[in-house]
Design a protein around this motif. Structure first.
Motif, PDB file in Angstrom:
ATOM      1  N   ALA A  95       0.763  -1.076  -0.025  1.00 38.87           N
ATOM      2  CA  ALA A  95       0.080   0.079  -0.143  1.00 38.87           C
ATOM      3  C   ALA A  95       0.831   1.183   0.086  1.00 38.87           C
ATOM      4  O   ALA A  95       0.587   2.232  -0.843  1.00 38.87           O
ATOM      5  CB  ALA A  95      -0.928   0.183   1.205  1.00 38.87           C
ATOM      6  N   VAL A  96       1.803   1.320   0.828  1.00 34.31           N
ATOM      7  CA  VAL A  96       2.479   2.372   0.865  1.00 34.31           C
ATOM      8  C   VAL A  96       3.459   2.688  -0.335  1.00 34.31           C
ATOM      9  O   VAL A  96       3.508   3.827  -0.864  1.00 34.31           O
ATOM     10  CB  VAL A  96       3.511   2.637   2.317  1.00 34.31           C
ATOM     11  N   ALA A  97       3.961   1.765  -0.808  1.00 32.13           N
ATOM     12  CA  ALA A  97       5.009   1.776  -1.816  1.00 32.13           C
ATOM     13  C   ALA A  97       4.010   1.949  -3.178  1.00 32.13           C
ATOM     14  O   ALA A  97       4.600   2.952  -3.833  1.00 32.13           O
ATOM     15  CB  ALA A  97       5.604   0.307  -2.266  1.00 32.13           C
ATOM     16  N   ALA A  98       2.968   1.482  -3.324  1.00 33.72           N
ATOM     17  CA  ALA A  98       1.809   1.933  -4.423  1.00 33.72           C
ATOM     18  C   ALA A  98       1.498   3.434  -4.221  1.00 33.72           C
ATOM     19  O   ALA A  98       1.466   4.109  -5.272  1.00 33.72           O
ATOM     20  CB  ALA A  98       0.697   0.984  -4.352  1.00 33.72           C
ATOM     21  N   LEU A  99       1.188   3.985  -2.967  1.00 31.78           N
ATOM     22  CA  LEU A  99       0.994   5.432  -3.017  1.00 31.78           C
ATOM     23  C   LEU A  99       2.010   6.200  -3.408  1.00 31.78           C
ATOM     24  O   LEU A  99       2.039   7.550  -4.037  1.00 31.78           O
ATOM     25  CB  LEU A  99       0.588   5.901  -1.539  1.00 31.78           C
ATOM     26  N   ASP A 100       3.155   5.740  -3.133  1.00 31.24           N
ATOM     27  CA  ASP A 100       4.516   6.669  -3.469  1.00 31.24           C
ATOM     28  C   ASP A 100       4.612   6.575  -4.994  1.00 31.24           C
ATOM     29  O   ASP A 100       4.792   7.546  -5.515  1.00 31.24           O
ATOM     30  CB  ASP A 100       5.682   5.762  -2.814  1.00 31.24           C
ATOM     31  N   LEU A 101       4.243   5.383  -5.807  1.00 23.35           N
ATOM     32  CA  LEU A 101       4.310   5.206  -7.261  1.00 23.35           C
ATOM     33  C   LEU A 101       3.320   6.363  -7.742  1.00 23.35           C
ATOM     34  O   LEU A 101       3.610   7.140  -8.703  1.00 23.35           O
ATOM     35  CB  LEU A 101       4.073   3.922  -7.582  1.00 23.35           C
TER      36      LEU A 101
ATOM     37  N   VAL B 202       4.290   0.797 -15.481  1.00 23.55           N
ATOM     38  CA  VAL B 202       4.568   1.521 -13.954  1.00 23.55           C
ATOM     39  C   VAL B 202       6.115   1.529 -13.951  1.00 23.55           C
ATOM     40  O   VAL B 202       6.521   0.503 -14.185  1.00 23.55           O
ATOM     41  CB  VAL B 202       3.772   0.707 -13.120  1.00 23.55           C
ATOM     42  N   LEU B 203       6.543   2.753 -13.839  1.00 25.37           N
ATOM     43  CA  LEU B 203       7.969   2.841 -13.613  1.00 25.37           C
ATOM     44  C   LEU B 203       8.228   2.455 -12.146  1.00 25.37           C
ATOM     45  O   LEU B 203       7.990   3.235 -11.203  1.00 25.37           O
ATOM     46  CB  LEU B 203       8.471   4.298 -13.813  1.00 25.37           C
ATOM     47  N   GLY B 204       8.710   1.481 -11.922  1.00 25.05           N
ATOM     48  CA  GLY B 204       9.108   0.912 -10.626  1.00 25.05           C
ATOM     49  C   GLY B 204      10.278   1.780  -9.966  1.00 25.05           C
ATOM     50  O   GLY B 204      10.815   2.706 -10.445  1.00 25.05           O
TER      51      GLY B 204
ATOM     52  N   VAL C 244      -1.920  -8.464  -4.660  1.00 22.54           N
ATOM     53  CA  VAL C 244      -1.345  -7.956  -5.809  1.00 22.54           C
ATOM     54  C   VAL C 244       0.046  -7.231  -5.408  1.00 22.54           C
ATOM     55  O   VAL C 244       0.463  -7.120  -4.195  1.00 22.54           O
ATOM     56  CB  VAL C 244      -2.358  -6.666  -6.447  1.00 22.54           C
ATOM     57  N   CYS C 245       0.829  -6.911  -6.608  1.00 24.96           N
ATOM     58  CA  CYS C 245       2.095  -6.176  -5.975  1.00 24.96           C
ATOM     59  C   CYS C 245       1.685  -4.739  -6.142  1.00 24.96           C
ATOM     60  O   CYS C 245       0.856  -4.230  -6.345  1.00 24.96           O
ATOM     61  CB  CYS C 245       3.137  -6.475  -7.192  1.00 24.96           C
TER      62      CYS C 245
END
Length: 145
Positions: A42-48, A68-70, A102-103
């Protein structure tokens, strides 16, 4: 037929979209729920999403995929309709270990859709095919029969 996430995850994403449309932000209660349902992704996705890392590639034939640019700077291709991503974390945590829904890349796609933060890029059918074929070759999948 489109694949679906568990009902609680689908409902949470709908609530996030609704709240964002009404107030232009995601309330803390929904952020906590997002962390509870999706874990560390969740936190990583919000950052993206904050970094505008999600792009929807659309071809004239109407086909679309997300890139999605990782955080590493590598682009990953995501298929929202079937909840699939080409990243190693998806293969390991979602498919092999089955300990994540999901990732972070797929979740970033859903959150960018909910918040309107998804960029859109028109590409030719040939460009889209090249992107998809490059992913296959990179993953060592070779040609599809």
């Amino acid at each position: 037929m489109e694949a679906t996430l568990p009902a609680v995850a689908e409902e949470l994403l709908k609530e996030i979209k609704k709240a964002f449309q009404e107030t232009s932000h995601i309330p803390d209660a929904l952020l906590l729920a997002l962390k509870f349902v999706f874990g560390s992704s969740a936190v990583a996705a919000l950052d993206l999403v904050d970094q505008h890392s999600v792009t929807r590639l659309v071809s004239p034939s109407g086909r679309a995929v997300y890139q999605v640019l990782g955080s590493s700077g590598k682009p990953y291709t995501c298929y929202a309709s079937c909840h699939f991503c080409t990243c190693p974390a998806f293969a390991f945590s979602v498919l092999r270990k089955n300990d994540s829904l999901v990732c972070k890349h797929i979740l970033a796609v859903y959150l960018s859709q909910a918040t309107g933060a998804c960029q859109e890029l028109a590409v030719s059918d040939q460009q889209l095919a090249s992107i998809l074929l490059a992913e296959e070759e990179e993953e060592g999948l070779g040609t599809v029969c």
